[in-house]
Structure formats: C-alpha cells, structure tokens
Scaffold this motif. Structure first.
Motif, PDB file in Angstrom:
ATOM      1  N   ALA A 330     -10.372  41.288  24.035  1.00 45.69           N
ATOM      2  CA  ALA A 330     -11.376  40.394  23.457  1.00 45.69           C
ATOM      3  C   ALA A 330     -11.000  39.967  22.050  1.00 45.69           C
ATOM      4  O   ALA A 330     -11.216  38.814  21.650  1.00 45.69           O
ATOM      5  CB  ALA A 330     -12.743  41.073  23.461  1.00 45.69           C
ATOM      6  N   GLY A 331     -10.411  40.884  21.282  1.00 43.99           N
ATOM      7  CA  GLY A 331     -10.036  40.569  19.910  1.00 43.99           C
ATOM      8  C   GLY A 331      -8.849  39.639  19.785  1.00 43.99           C
ATOM      9  O   GLY A 331      -8.547  39.178  18.675  1.00 43.99           O
ATOM     10  N   ARG A 332      -8.176  39.337  20.892  1.00 44.05           N
ATOM     11  CA  ARG A 332      -7.001  38.467  20.865  1.00 44.05           C
ATOM     12  C   ARG A 332      -7.308  37.039  21.324  1.00 44.05           C
ATOM     13  O   ARG A 332      -6.410  36.206  21.398  1.00 44.05           O
ATOM     14  CB  ARG A 332      -5.905  39.075  21.751  1.00 44.05           C
ATOM     15  CG  ARG A 332      -5.428  40.422  21.236  1.00 44.05           C
ATOM     16  CD  ARG A 332      -4.584  41.185  22.243  1.00 44.05           C
ATOM     17  NE  ARG A 332      -4.281  42.527  21.724  1.00 44.05           N
ATOM     18  CZ  ARG A 332      -3.711  43.495  22.432  1.00 44.05           C
ATOM     19  NH1 ARG A 332      -3.373  43.285  23.698  1.00 44.05           N
ATOM     20  NH2 ARG A 332      -3.478  44.672  21.887  1.00 44.05           N
ATOM     21  N   LEU A 333      -8.563  36.756  21.616  1.00 40.82           N
ATOM     22  CA  LEU A 333      -8.957  35.422  22.051  1.00 40.82           C
ATOM     23  C   LEU A 333      -9.376  34.581  20.852  1.00 40.82           C
ATOM     24  O   LEU A 333      -9.723  35.101  19.797  1.00 40.82           O
ATOM     25  CB  LEU A 333     -10.108  35.514  23.048  1.00 40.82           C
ATOM     26  CG  LEU A 333      -9.904  36.440  24.253  1.00 40.82           C
ATOM     27  CD1 LEU A 333     -11.142  36.430  25.139  1.00 40.82           C
ATOM     28  CD2 LEU A 333      -8.673  36.051  25.045  1.00 40.82           C
ATOM     29  N   GLY A 334      -9.358  33.269  21.034  1.00 40.00           N
ATOM     30  CA  GLY A 334      -9.846  32.374  19.999  1.00 40.00           C
ATOM     31  C   GLY A 334     -11.331  32.102  20.161  1.00 40.00           C
ATOM     32  O   GLY A 334     -12.041  32.801  20.890  1.00 40.00           O
ATOM     33  N   ASP A 335     -11.803  31.060  19.479  1.00 39.47           N
ATOM     34  CA  ASP A 335     -13.219  30.697  19.553  1.00 39.47           C
ATOM     35  C   ASP A 335     -13.494  29.616  20.582  1.00 39.47           C
ATOM     36  O   ASP A 335     -14.559  29.586  21.190  1.00 39.47           O
ATOM     37  CB  ASP A 335     -13.699  30.218  18.176  1.00 39.47           C
ATOM     38  CG  ASP A 335     -13.577  31.304  17.127  1.00 39.47           C
ATOM     39  OD1 ASP A 335     -14.300  32.308  17.243  1.00 39.47           O
ATOM     40  OD2 ASP A 335     -12.729  31.169  16.213  1.00 39.47           O
ATOM     41  N   VAL A 336     -12.531  28.724  20.777  1.00 39.68           N
ATOM     42  CA  VAL A 336     -12.674  27.605  21.711  1.00 39.68           C
ATOM     43  C   VAL A 336     -11.391  27.492  22.516  1.00 39.68           C
ATOM     44  O   VAL A 336     -10.287  27.511  21.955  1.00 39.68           O
ATOM     45  CB  VAL A 336     -12.940  26.276  20.968  1.00 39.68           C
ATOM     46  CG1 VAL A 336     -12.975  25.105  21.947  1.00 39.68           C
ATOM     47  CG2 VAL A 336     -14.247  26.355  20.179  1.00 39.68           C
ATOM     48  N   ALA A 337     -11.533  27.370  23.837  1.00 40.31           N
ATOM     49  CA  ALA A 337     -10.380  27.166  24.711  1.00 40.31           C
ATOM     50  C   ALA A 337     -10.238  25.680  25.015  1.00 40.31           C
ATOM     51  O   ALA A 337     -11.186  25.036  25.480  1.00 40.31           O
ATOM     52  CB  ALA A 337     -10.537  27.950  26.005  1.00 40.31           C
ATOM     53  N   LEU A 338      -9.054  25.143  24.721  1.00 43.36           N
ATOM     54  CA  LEU A 338      -8.734  23.747  24.994  1.00 43.36           C
ATOM     55  C   LEU A 338      -7.737  23.754  26.153  1.00 43.36           C
ATOM     56  O   LEU A 338      -6.558  24.056  25.970  1.00 43.36           O
ATOM     57  CB  LEU A 338      -8.131  23.100  23.741  1.00 43.36           C
ATOM     58  CG  LEU A 338      -7.712  21.638  23.824  1.00 43.36           C
ATOM     59  CD1 LEU A 338      -8.900  20.738  24.140  1.00 43.36           C
ATOM     60  CD2 LEU A 338      -7.047  21.209  22.512  1.00 43.36           C
ATOM     61  N   VAL A 339      -8.240  23.466  27.359  1.00 39.81           N
ATOM     62  CA  VAL A 339      -7.498  23.709  28.590  1.00 39.81           C
ATOM     63  C   VAL A 339      -7.244  22.374  29.292  1.00 39.81           C
ATOM     64  O   VAL A 339      -8.181  21.724  29.771  1.00 39.81           O
ATOM     65  CB  VAL A 339      -8.289  24.665  29.503  1.00 39.81           C
ATOM     66  CG1 VAL A 339      -7.466  25.030  30.736  1.00 39.81           C
ATOM     67  CG2 VAL A 339      -8.697  25.922  28.738  1.00 39.81           C
ATOM     68  N   ALA A 340      -5.995  21.971  29.341  1.00 42.54           N
ATOM     69  CA  ALA A 340      -5.642  20.630  29.822  1.00 42.54           C
ATOM     70  C   ALA A 340      -6.084  20.411  31.263  1.00 42.54           C
ATOM     71  O   ALA A 340      -5.781  21.206  32.151  1.00 42.54           O
ATOM     72  CB  ALA A 340      -4.140  20.413  29.698  1.00 42.54           C
ATOM     73  N   ARG A 341      -6.793  19.316  31.483  1.00 45.09           N
ATOM     74  CA  ARG A 341      -7.200  18.902  32.819  1.00 45.09           C
ATOM     75  C   ARG A 341      -6.212  17.878  33.373  1.00 45.09           C
ATOM     76  O   ARG A 341      -5.830  17.938  34.529  1.00 45.09           O
ATOM     77  CB  ARG A 341      -8.605  18.305  32.776  1.00 45.09           C
ATOM     78  CG  ARG A 341      -9.108  17.817  34.129  1.00 45.09           C
ATOM     79  CD  ARG A 341     -10.349  16.948  33.992  1.00 45.09           C
ATOM     80  NE  ARG A 341     -11.543  17.711  33.659  1.00 45.09           N
ATOM     81  CZ  ARG A 341     -12.260  17.553  32.566  1.00 45.09           C
ATOM     82  NH1 ARG A 341     -11.884  16.680  31.638  1.00 45.09           N
ATOM     83  NH2 ARG A 341     -13.349  18.254  32.356  1.00 45.09           N
ATOM     84  N   GLY A 342      -5.778  16.957  32.533  1.00 49.42           N
ATOM     85  CA  GLY A 342      -4.815  15.944  32.939  1.00 49.42           C
ATOM     86  C   GLY A 342      -3.388  16.393  32.666  1.00 49.42           C
ATOM     87  O   GLY A 342      -3.149  17.483  32.133  1.00 49.42           O
ATOM     88  N   PRO A 343      -2.406  15.533  32.974  1.00 46.60           N
ATOM     89  CA  PRO A 343      -0.988  15.890  32.764  1.00 46.60           C
ATOM     90  C   PRO A 343      -0.568  15.694  31.311  1.00 46.60           C
ATOM     91  O   PRO A 343       0.280  14.861  30.984  1.00 46.60           O
ATOM     92  CB  PRO A 343      -0.260  14.935  33.709  1.00 46.60           C
ATOM     93  CG  PRO A 343      -1.133  13.717  33.751  1.00 46.60           C
ATOM     94  CD  PRO A 343      -2.553  14.239  33.660  1.00 46.60           C
ATOM     95  N   VAL A 344      -1.190  16.479  30.419  1.00 46.68           N
ATOM     96  CA  VAL A 344      -0.941  16.371  28.986  1.00 46.68           C
ATOM     97  C   VAL A 344      -0.711  17.756  28.411  1.00 46.68           C
ATOM     98  O   VAL A 344      -0.983  18.777  29.045  1.00 46.68           O
ATOM     99  CB  VAL A 344      -2.123  15.703  28.251  1.00 46.68           C
ATOM    100  CG1 VAL A 344      -2.388  14.297  28.796  1.00 46.68           C
ATOM    101  CG2 VAL A 344      -3.380  16.567  28.341  1.00 46.68           C
ATOM    102  N   SER A 345      -0.224  17.778  27.174  1.00 45.18           N
ATOM    103  CA  SER A 345      -0.055  19.024  26.424  1.00 45.18           C
ATOM    104  C   SER A 345      -0.593  18.796  25.021  1.00 45.18           C
ATOM    105  O   SER A 345      -0.454  17.698  24.461  1.00 45.18           O
ATOM    106  CB  SER A 345       1.427  19.407  26.379  1.00 45.18           C
ATOM    107  OG  SER A 345       1.619  20.579  25.621  1.00 45.18           O
ATOM    108  N   PHE A 346      -1.211  19.826  24.444  1.00 41.75           N
ATOM    109  CA  PHE A 346      -1.793  19.714  23.111  1.00 41.75           C
ATOM    110  C   PHE A 346      -0.873  20.363  22.084  1.00 41.75           C
ATOM    111  O   PHE A 346      -0.426  21.490  22.240  1.00 41.75           O
ATOM    112  CB  PHE A 346      -3.185  20.340  23.088  1.00 41.75           C
ATOM    113  CG  PHE A 346      -4.171  19.574  23.924  1.00 41.75           C
ATOM    114  CD1 PHE A 346      -4.760  18.422  23.426  1.00 41.75           C
ATOM    115  CD2 PHE A 346      -4.457  19.967  25.218  1.00 41.75           C
ATOM    116  CE1 PHE A 346      -5.644  17.680  24.203  1.00 41.75           C
ATOM    117  CE2 PHE A 346      -5.339  19.243  26.005  1.00 41.75           C
ATOM    118  CZ  PHE A 346      -5.934  18.089  25.510  1.00 41.75           C
TER     119      PHE A 346
END
Length: 379
Positions: A330-346
């Motif tokens: 739990a302590g290794r997670l962030g606050d918000v997960a940004l999880v790609a739905r389309g064929p993209v990378s952040f």
C-alpha cells in the motif's frame, strides 16, 4: 458506493481485471508444486498436464494471447497445443508479473507493484534495481523489499539468461531457486534437456526475446519473425522432453503498439505533482500534500478521453492488485492511477531507456491482460 475524493471512473467493458480467484498466472506455480493429493489441478489447467511425471514451465516475456492469435499461422506448434487464455496481474508489466508467477502471489501481497516504484522519496527501477543515484542493492535490499521465496520455497531450477543471475531483480523474485544460465536459445534447449534427463520434476525456463523485439520494433514484420522463431524454440523443447513430460507455455503480459503517440501530462496536472512512478501505460501520479482530489480532477479532465483515471482508493477497493493489500504494498502506490485506455503512452521525463519504446504494456486492456496457457506432451 465508496465516496471517492472527486471523480470516480467506471471501468468500461474494454477493461480486463485479473481473475485472482481462478484462471490467473498467480495460480500456475502453486497448482504445479502442491502435492497432487492436496487438490486436483484446476479446470483451466490444460489437459496434458494431468498425470505428467515432469513439467517444464516456459515463460515467454511479452507474448499476449491476442497477438498470438493474430499470428497463429507463423506459430503452428503453439497453435496446435492444448489450452487457452488466462489473465495476468495488474499492472501488466514484467517486474510485477514475473514476481507473481514465481511466488504464486498477487502484487498486493508480494509488493512489487510496478516497474518503477516510489521508495522513501526515490523511484526504484526494479529491473535494473537502481535509482537516479545508481545501484540500489545496498540501500534497498531485494530480499527485504520482496521477502517471499520463489516456487513455494523449493529449490526449483531456473533456466534463464546467464547475465540475469546476479541482478537485484533476480534476488527479489527468484530467491531460493537454482540458476542455470544460458547464452542463446540453442543452449536454453540443451540445459532443459539435461535437467529433464536428470529427473527434475519441475523446471522453470524464461525467454525474453518477444518482449525485446516488440519494444524496439513494434508489432509488425520483426515481431512476426520473432514469433516464428519462438515457435521453433517451443518445438525444439518439445523434441527434447522425455516420455511422460509436458511443456507448459505462458507469458507475463501482452503488448499494445503505441508508436509515437506519447502524451505529455497536462499543465494543470504537472502543477500538482510531487512525482511519478509506474510506466507509460500505468502511471502512478503522486500528489503534492493536500492536492490528491485536485490532481484526480485535473488528470481526468486532461486525459480521461484516452485513459482510466482512478483514485488509489478505487484501485484498492476493486482489488486490482489482489484481494489482500499488505502495508508495504500500500505504501508503494501513488494517489492517482493514469491507466491508458487507447494506444498511447504517458510521458515521464525521468523514465528513460536506450531507445524509444514502440510497443508497450502495463494497462488493463485485453491486449495486455490476456496471456496464453498452453501445453503439449513430449514428441
């Protein structure tokens, strides 16, 4: 209904979450290593495994079920094997999924919750076991970071590239195994043959070529050539198995071809960030103190059209990483997960490598989450 801080993202039908209670990569090793008298093999285990005197588990890094189906004509050996798709874990990335396969645990329990993990203010690259300041093996000890022994504590022989034997990641996810190094695929086959001839009941073999080619070249002709080569490797392994032995083939994740579709975080998102971890298709956004709700709203507005943007509370409640979340995980997670739905990378400027990755993984699409579980007896 849980009251999330600002925005709740409902997963649409294209999302695939792990089947942690059933046909998932976490259950392969426990099913194979537990005494036959304790429980029958699960129904999703391919039929040839039942009654086998010896089993070789071959993990093909990066070979998703859907990619294999599209290229079945160049993979006749695997196409003829018994079995079908099962789910991998979240995030669908090598460091996390290989640890789950070896330990038999979901990420929420073994704690390797991504490829890049925030640890005491630093971001640990798990595969390199390094941070921005260099080798982290003394400061972040692999055996403490991930304390669960591999293969239910048995000294299983692991046939993997020789150069991996002394790495921090190997210590973290394969502790207690007996390493048998290989240099080329021909020597991989020789080592498996020798172990089978010596009477080993269970051998774990790992090949990373599919993932390497996909990352560097995408899912075009180079990838097809690699699948054909890998299929020949599978055939060669079947050819050296003794009578009564079975080859079981699976993978850690699939692939999505993103090409140059790299998205920079919106300015409003960047202004609320303390940092990022994870990877391009599963970014953990770490908020500045007191800004988690604002960060969730800003990320949803900027990137909700191409990603699932969910708060950590939702990830926990919906058990994306597993039903039991340890304090360490739990302590290794962030606050918000940004999880790609389309064929993209952040993009994360701190997440660099020797070349731009064309094919990527980590998200919860079917392309990434469904992996093969195939078996055939010796020829």
């Amino acid at each position: 209904m849980v009251d999330y801080p600002a925005v709740e993202e409902a997963l649409d039908e294209s999302a695939v979450l792990p089947d942690y209670s059933g046909a998932c990569t976490t259950h392969i090793v426990p099913a194979l290593l537990r005494p036959a008298s304790s429980a029958p093999l699960p129904s999703w285990m391919p039929a040839p495994v039942t009654g086998a005197r010896q089993v070789v588990l071959l993990v093909l890094d990066g070979l998703g079920w859907l990619q294999l189906q599209r290229l079945s004509t160049v993979a006749p050996t695997m196409a003829a094997m018994h079995g079908g798709p099962i789910t991998t874990v979240v995030p669908s990335t090598t460091a996390t999924a290989l640890t789950s396969i070896a330990t038999g645990l979901p990420p929420s329990e073994h704690g390797v919750v991504g490829y890049r993990i925030e640890v005491r203010g630093e971001v640990l690259n798990v595969l390199r076991w390094s941070t921005a300041t260099g080798d982290a093996r003394r400061r972040i000890r692999p055996s403490t970071f991930q304390p669960v022994p591999a293969f239910l504590g048995s000294a299983t022989p692991v046939v993997a590239r020789a150069e991996f034997a002394q790495s921090g990641f190997t210590e973290a996810h394969l502790r207690g195994a007996r390493h048998v190094g290989y240099r080329t695929t021909s020597t991989l086959v020789v080592e498996v043959r020798r172990l089978m001839a010596a009477g080993e009941p269970f051998v774990y073999a790992y090949y990373d070529g599919v993932d390497k080619v996909a990352h560097e070249y995408g899912l075009g002709e180079h990838f097809a050539a690699e699948i054909a080569h890998t299929d020949r490797l599978v055939g060669d392994l079947l050819g050296v198995l003794p009578d009564g032995a079975v080859l079981l083939v699976t993978a850690d994740h699939g692939q999505v071809d993103v090409g140059g579709r790299i998205r920079r975080l919106g300015p409003a998102v960047g202004g609320l960030l303390k940092g990022q971890s994870g990877e391009g298709r599963f970014r953990w956004l770490h908020a500045l103190p007191g800004t988690a709700a604002d960060l969730l709203a800003a990320a949803s507005e900027a990137h909700g059209g191409e990603a699932w943007v969910v708060p950590v509370e939702q990830v926990r409640d919906e058990q994306w990483l597993g039903p039991v979340l340890t304090h360490a995980a739990a302590g290794r997670l962030g606050d918000v997960a940004l999880v790609a739905r389309g064929p993209v990378s952040f993009d994360d400027p701190a997440d660099t490598g020797p070349f731009e990755l064309i094919s990527r993984h980590g998200s919860i699409t079917a392309e990434e989450m469904l992996v093969p579980l195939l078996a055939a007896p010796s020829r």
